[in-house]
Scaffold this motif. Sequence first.
Motif, PDB file in Angstrom:
ATOM      1  N   ILE A 130       0.822  -1.205   0.000  1.00 56.45           N
ATOM      2  CA  ILE A 130       0.000   0.000   0.000  1.00 56.45           C
ATOM      3  C   ILE A 130       0.856   1.255   0.000  1.00 56.45           C
ATOM      4  O   ILE A 130       0.589   2.206  -0.752  1.00 56.45           O
ATOM      5  N   TYR A 131       1.896   1.279   0.822  1.00 54.02           N
ATOM      6  CA  TYR A 131       2.735   2.480   0.868  1.00 54.02           C
ATOM      7  C   TYR A 131       3.401   2.760  -0.477  1.00 54.02           C
ATOM      8  O   TYR A 131       3.686   3.917  -0.814  1.00 54.02           O
ATOM      9  N   LYS A 132       3.637   1.734  -1.264  1.00 53.49           N
ATOM     10  CA  LYS A 132       4.219   1.938  -2.590  1.00 53.49           C
ATOM     11  C   LYS A 132       3.263   2.665  -3.530  1.00 53.49           C
ATOM     12  O   LYS A 132       3.693   3.244  -4.534  1.00 53.49           O
ATOM     13  N   THR A 133       1.957   2.625  -3.221  1.00 53.11           N
ATOM     14  CA  THR A 133       0.970   3.276  -4.086  1.00 53.11           C
ATOM     15  C   THR A 133       0.680   4.720  -3.666  1.00 53.11           C
ATOM     16  O   THR A 133      -0.026   5.431  -4.375  1.00 53.11           O
ATOM     17  N   MET A 134       1.197   5.137  -2.504  1.00 55.67           N
ATOM     18  CA  MET A 134       0.917   6.484  -2.013  1.00 55.67           C
ATOM     19  C   MET A 134       1.833   7.511  -2.679  1.00 55.67           C
ATOM     20  O   MET A 134       2.980   7.224  -3.003  1.00 55.67           O
ATOM     21  N   ASP A 135       1.301   8.699  -2.876  1.00 50.27           N
ATOM     22  CA  ASP A 135       2.076   9.779  -3.490  1.00 50.27           C
ATOM     23  C   ASP A 135       2.917  10.530  -2.463  1.00 50.27           C
ATOM     24  O   ASP A 135       4.030  10.959  -2.762  1.00 50.27           O
ATOM     25  N   ARG A 136       2.365  10.723  -1.246  1.00 48.53           N
ATOM     26  CA  ARG A 136       3.060  11.484  -0.209  1.00 48.53           C
ATOM     27  C   ARG A 136       2.805  10.838   1.150  1.00 48.53           C
ATOM     28  O   ARG A 136       1.705  10.346   1.415  1.00 48.53           O
ATOM     29  N   VAL A 137       3.830  10.859   1.993  1.00 49.45           N
ATOM     30  CA  VAL A 137       3.722  10.319   3.345  1.00 49.45           C
ATOM     31  C   VAL A 137       4.229  11.373   4.325  1.00 49.45           C
ATOM     32  O   VAL A 137       5.362  11.856   4.186  1.00 49.45           O
ATOM     33  N   ALA A 138       3.405  11.702   5.321  1.00 50.70           N
ATOM     34  CA  ALA A 138       3.816  12.619   6.381  1.00 50.70           C
ATOM     35  C   ALA A 138       4.074  11.831   7.651  1.00 50.70           C
ATOM     36  O   ALA A 138       3.379  10.858   7.941  1.00 50.70           O
ATOM     37  N   PHE A 161       9.965   4.534   9.664  1.00 50.83           N
ATOM     38  CA  PHE A 161       9.262   4.274   8.397  1.00 50.83           C
ATOM     39  C   PHE A 161      10.247   3.913   7.300  1.00 50.83           C
ATOM     40  O   PHE A 161      10.063   2.927   6.575  1.00 50.83           O
ATOM     41  N   GLU A 162      11.307   4.696   7.168  1.00 55.68           N
ATOM     42  CA  GLU A 162      12.252   4.480   6.074  1.00 55.68           C
ATOM     43  C   GLU A 162      13.040   3.180   6.236  1.00 55.68           C
ATOM     44  O   GLU A 162      13.516   2.620   5.242  1.00 55.68           O
ATOM     45  N   SER A 163      13.156   2.696   7.458  1.00 51.86           N
ATOM     46  CA  SER A 163      13.840   1.422   7.662  1.00 51.86           C
ATOM     47  C   SER A 163      12.944   0.225   7.338  1.00 51.86           C
ATOM     48  O   SER A 163      13.438  -0.881   7.130  1.00 51.86           O
ATOM     49  N   LEU A 164      11.628   0.478   7.280  1.00 52.06           N
ATOM     50  CA  LEU A 164      10.673  -0.607   7.051  1.00 52.06           C
ATOM     51  C   LEU A 164      10.134  -0.671   5.627  1.00 52.06           C
ATOM     52  O   LEU A 164       9.829  -1.752   5.120  1.00 52.06           O
ATOM     53  N   PHE A 165       9.998   0.502   4.986  1.00 52.36           N
ATOM     54  CA  PHE A 165       9.255   0.546   3.722  1.00 52.36           C
ATOM     55  C   PHE A 165      10.071   1.189   2.608  1.00 52.36           C
ATOM     56  O   PHE A 165      10.724   2.213   2.807  1.00 52.36           O
ATOM     57  N   GLU A 166       9.986   0.565   1.438  1.00 53.67           N
ATOM     58  CA  GLU A 166      10.577   1.137   0.232  1.00 53.67           C
ATOM     59  C   GLU A 166       9.453   1.752  -0.592  1.00 53.67           C
ATOM     60  O   GLU A 166       8.514   1.065  -0.988  1.00 53.67           O
ATOM     61  N   THR A 167       9.550   3.043  -0.823  1.00 47.00           N
ATOM     62  CA  THR A 167       8.528   3.730  -1.606  1.00 47.00           C
ATOM     63  C   THR A 167       9.134   4.961  -2.251  1.00 47.00           C
ATOM     64  O   THR A 167      10.049   5.585  -1.687  1.00 47.00           O
ATOM     65  N   SER A 168       8.633   5.297  -3.415  1.00 45.30           N
ATOM     66  CA  SER A 168       9.084   6.510  -4.099  1.00 45.30           C
ATOM     67  C   SER A 168       8.267   7.722  -3.681  1.00 45.30           C
ATOM     68  O   SER A 168       8.474   8.818  -4.194  1.00 45.30           O
ATOM     69  N   ALA A 169       7.365   7.547  -2.723  1.00 42.47           N
ATOM     70  CA  ALA A 169       6.521   8.636  -2.258  1.00 42.47           C
ATOM     71  C   ALA A 169       7.359   9.766  -1.663  1.00 42.47           C
ATOM     72  O   ALA A 169       8.404   9.524  -1.060  1.00 42.47           O
ATOM     73  N   TYR A 170       6.873  10.978  -1.830  1.00 40.58           N
ATOM     74  CA  TYR A 170       7.499  12.128  -1.176  1.00 40.58           C
ATOM     75  C   TYR A 170       7.260  12.012   0.325  1.00 40.58           C
ATOM     76  O   TYR A 170       6.142  11.751   0.764  1.00 40.58           O
ATOM     77  N   LYS A 171       8.303  12.181   1.137  1.00 40.20           N
ATOM     78  CA  LYS A 171       8.187  12.019   2.586  1.00 40.20           C
ATOM     79  C   LYS A 171       8.544  13.323   3.296  1.00 40.20           C
ATOM     80  O   LYS A 171       9.502  13.994   2.928  1.00 40.20           O
ATOM     81  N   GLN A 172       7.767  13.660   4.305  1.00 38.55           N
ATOM     82  CA  GLN A 172       7.962  14.928   5.009  1.00 38.55           C
ATOM     83  C   GLN A 172       7.589  14.787   6.474  1.00 38.55           C
ATOM     84  O   GLN A 172       6.587  14.143   6.815  1.00 38.55           O
ATOM     85  N   VAL A 173       8.393  15.376   7.350  1.00 42.53           N
ATOM     86  CA  VAL A 173       8.043  15.445   8.769  1.00 42.53           C
ATOM     87  C   VAL A 173       7.214  16.708   8.998  1.00 42.53           C
ATOM     88  O   VAL A 173       7.655  17.811   8.669  1.00 42.53           O
ATOM     89  N   ILE A 174       6.015  16.526   9.531  1.00 42.97           N
ATOM     90  CA  ILE A 174       5.138  17.652   9.878  1.00 42.97           C
ATOM     91  C   ILE A 174       4.712  17.462  11.325  1.00 42.97           C
ATOM     92  O   ILE A 174       3.965  16.532  11.647  1.00 42.97           O
ATOM     93  N   ALA A 175       5.190  18.321  12.196  1.00 40.83           N
ATOM     94  CA  ALA A 175       4.829  18.209  13.612  1.00 40.83           C
ATOM     95  C   ALA A 175       3.346  18.462  13.801  1.00 40.83           C
ATOM     96  O   ALA A 175       2.724  19.205  13.037  1.00 40.83           O
TER      97      ALA A 175
END
Length: 372
Positions: free
Chosen positions: A146-154, A164-178
Amino acid sequence: MKQNVLIIHDSLKGGGAERVLCTILKYLNRDRFNITLLLIYGEGNFIKEIPGDIEIVSLFPSYSDLYTRVITHFKGIRNIVRRNRAVKKLRGRSFDTIVSFMEGPTLKLHSQIRELGDLNCTWVHCNQILHRWYNFWISPEEERAIYKTMDRVAMVSEGSKEAFESLFETSAYKQVIANPVDSVTVKTKAGERIKMADGDVFKIVSVGRLIPAKRHDILLEAVSILKSKGYKISVDILGIGPLEETLKTMAAELNVNDVVNFAGFVENPYPSMKNADVLCLTSDTEGFPMVVAESLSIGTPVVSTKVNGVTEMLESGGGVITGNAPENIACAIERLINNRETLEELRKTAEGAMSRFDISTIIKEIESFISK
């Protein structure tokens, strides 16, 4: 032109993530977004906090009714029924953006209606290595796909992002948002008058669901240590959960039930937090503990175990981070009891520690994240 946004969440039963969601929905720019909230279960104390201009759609009225529980038990039926109900209740609409606000069942439902959104975004609110609380709802294999199908992950903290990055391979844009803290509302609600412990008593408050990850058992053992040393303390534990009776029994066995008050669910916890000497968080794992952020925003120092999000929040003062053994917690509190100057200094720096989490800045980050 406004963007049509669908936000998916499990329910609005009490919790930090639900409080965050209410804050986000309150402040998102209505000139830019038309918002629909899709709940799996249309229940919870926070439903009344949802702004009136937001459409709420729910698949089931409650998790507790027999029909829903039977459907939920069987994975195949559960997935079919949830997808069909979601499509039907959304009346065939499509959206510019779909956002699953949490991992687990919310992410799974998102994957089932993903084709209804042009942009698909999802949020991670926990450390998925330490706290994979949703095993019943989704398998690791499904989750990876499922995470491989997402466009963006916060993610709500740097620690959550690293996990997250140690568990999942995805080309989704990733961003930390407090998580945003509505400090104006928190401060206003904190002004409500309540009855507190009388006399020269060091007041400790703990706010959170009574579940294993929150480790209230450690807090009770720390209280027992402090009491055995003759310190005058009071502890208010605000929250409900499956461990309530177990923890009450433990308090009696440790002979601390005379100084520990299990207050249950408290709709407005902020006066208790404001009037406490410290807020104590003893969790094994967190994503971004909102209760710490809220405590700092009203000037109450924090004693916390080292969990995700807390390190960032306490960089500029406002509290102390300690080990997760009862002796560590007791020692940290003892130092503050015996050194009121240090406690006062933490109180002075608490509110300033939250300046980097200014709500207007974070809401702008969120609006950019969910925009096409």
